[in-house]
Write an enzyme that holds these catalytic residues in place. Structure first.
Site, PDB file in Angstrom:
ATOM      1  CG  ASP A 172      -2.509   6.490  -3.449  1.00  0.00           C
ATOM      2  OD1 ASP A 172      -1.925   5.505  -2.960  1.00  0.00           O
ATOM      3  OD2 ASP A 172      -3.358   7.150  -2.827  1.00  0.00           O
ATOM      4  CG  HIS A 255      -0.292   1.696   0.267  1.00  0.00           C
ATOM      5  ND1 HIS A 255      -0.762   1.411  -0.998  1.00  0.00           N
ATOM      6  CD2 HIS A 255      -0.560   3.014   0.480  1.00  0.00           C
ATOM      7  CE1 HIS A 255      -1.308   2.501  -1.513  1.00  0.00           C
ATOM      8  NE2 HIS A 255      -1.194   3.497  -0.639  1.00  0.00           N
ATOM      9  CG  HIS A 258       4.187   4.773   0.684  1.00  0.00           C
ATOM     10  ND1 HIS A 258       3.693   4.965   1.966  1.00  0.00           N
ATOM     11  CD2 HIS A 258       4.362   6.012   0.162  1.00  0.00           C
ATOM     12  CE1 HIS A 258       3.571   6.267   2.194  1.00  0.00           C
ATOM     13  NE2 HIS A 258       3.957   6.918   1.108  1.00  0.00           N
ATOM     14  CG  HIS A 272       0.829   8.548  -0.583  1.00  0.00           C
ATOM     15  ND1 HIS A 272       1.115   7.760   0.510  1.00  0.00           N
ATOM     16  CD2 HIS A 272      -0.166   7.910  -1.257  1.00  0.00           C
ATOM     17  CE1 HIS A 272       0.324   6.693   0.503  1.00  0.00           C
ATOM     18  NE2 HIS A 272      -0.470   6.767  -0.555  1.00  0.00           N
TER      19      HIS A 272
HETATM   20 ZN   LIG Z   1      -2.101   5.414  -0.825  1.00  0.00          ZN
END
Ligand SMILES: [Zn+2]
Length: 361
Positions: A172, A255, A258, A272
């Protein structure tokens, strides 16, 4: 152009901090506290937590976090609070516990103390909660009035969590600089509500430098149960540097991609940060970043066990229609992909996913 940077009022990180929670709440001026705690942490640290509040003669109500971070759950706690007269809300645990505590503090206009017990994402420092339905499906983002008053990180607790969570946190954190750089270039409005600052971009850069320099050592150390300086630095990078970096530096393609990947059935068991790591490589491909930069990211991911191919993400059948669904979702209306300084279409994302996969192999 208005530039904005935001952060928790105070960030505290050290060994055995869980035993000082009462002191910290007392320093905030509170006289009664209400804590929402993960059941596992509750079972292991209940005594220490209780003792630190007793030492400060501060009544503490503890409730175990059960179920979901949903509007219903938040409203129930807010209603219960009215009867307890609490002056500070404390969240101790993983993402959903912390988001619940933040949402409760937001709804009840009380200060909040956040105590993350894993370093798997950069969410703890932010003024944002993610709400789910009672069934566990994504419901909505709840923007909060302010960032946490205190974020307290006990490195001893985080180092004991499964190593995969620390690695996911590095995934992340890996995207933070590249997304902040893209936003700086495009002049995008960040979660903080303005354009980026020199400060936010510098923290994002420090985040990346720390990961590349110490990530591998930190992983080796936590696996051996050692809380070395490298472990401490990676925890700071995952939670604080990446936290400020994403909120005030901005999110972009990584993101967005993602978010698209969450729709792919076969990605269901990846975390994540694992999806974000692969999506970071995709963003670099989209940006036509120099090969040395892309390969540096791929090498880092390989060293610490973050996914660099679709297969690593669990996607074994490279069905183009399914991948196109991911690409199209990445380019949805409110997606952070529009913060990129280049024009992007779903087909570009699909091609970049396939190219990143090929390079990862
Ligand atoms: Zn994140």
């Amino acid at each position: 152009m208005t530039q904005i940077i935001c952060s928790p009022t105070k960030y505290i990180q050290g060994h055995g901090e869980i035993r000082k929670l009462g002191d910290y709440c007392s320093q905030l001026g509170a006289t009664r506290a209400y804590a929402i705690i993960d059941p596992y942490i509750f079972s292991v640290y209940k005594k220490e937590i209780t003792y630190s509040f007793e030492m400060n003669e501060m009544p503490l109500v503890m409730t175990e976090f059960k179920g979901e971070c949903s509007s219903n759950q938040v409203n129930e706690i807010v209603a219960a609070l009215g009867l307890k007269d609490a002056e500070v809300i404390i969240g101790i645990g993983g993402g959903k516990t912390l988001d619940t505590a933040k949402a409760v503090s937001h709804m009840s206009n009380l200060p909040v103390v956040i105590v993350p017990t894993v370093a798997s994402t950069d969410a703890p420092c932010s003024a944002l909660s993610v709400l789910y339905t009672d069934e566990g499906d994504f419901d909505c983002y709840l923007p909060l009035k302010r960032n946490p008053d205190l974020v307290i990180v006990d490195v001893d607790i985080i180092a004991k969590a499964p190593a995969r969570l620390l690695v996911a946190g590095m995934g992340d954190a890996l995207s933070t600089f590249y997304e902040a750089r893209a936003c700086r270039e495009s002049g995008a409005i960040t979660h903080a509500g303005g354009t980026s600052t020199i400060a936010a971009l510098s923290l994002a850069r420090a985040c990346l430098d720390t990961l590349l320099a110490e990530g591998e050592t930190a992983l080796k150390d936590v696996k051996q149960g050692i809380t070395s300086p490298a472990v401490e630095h990676i925890i700071e990078a995952n939670i604080y540097l990446s936290g400020i970096g994403f909120e005030s530096g901005g999110l972009a393609a990584a993101h967005a991609i993602h978010n698209g990947l969450t729709l792919h059935e076969e990605c269901r068991n990846t975390l994540h940060g694992e999806k974000v790591a692969f999506a970071t490589i995709v963003q670099l491909v989209l940006e036509k970043a120099p090969y040395e930069e892309i390969d540096q990211v791929i090498d880092f991911c390989k060293k610490i066990g973050l996914p660099v191919t679709l297969k690593d993400l669990g996607i074994t059948n490279k069905d183009i229609d399914q991948l196109m669904t991911v690409a199209e979702a990445s380019c949805s209306k409110d997606s952070p992909i529009w913060n990129m300084p280049i024009e992007i279409q779903a087909l570009d994302v699909l091609e970049a996913i396939l190219a990143a996969d090929a390079r990862g192999q």
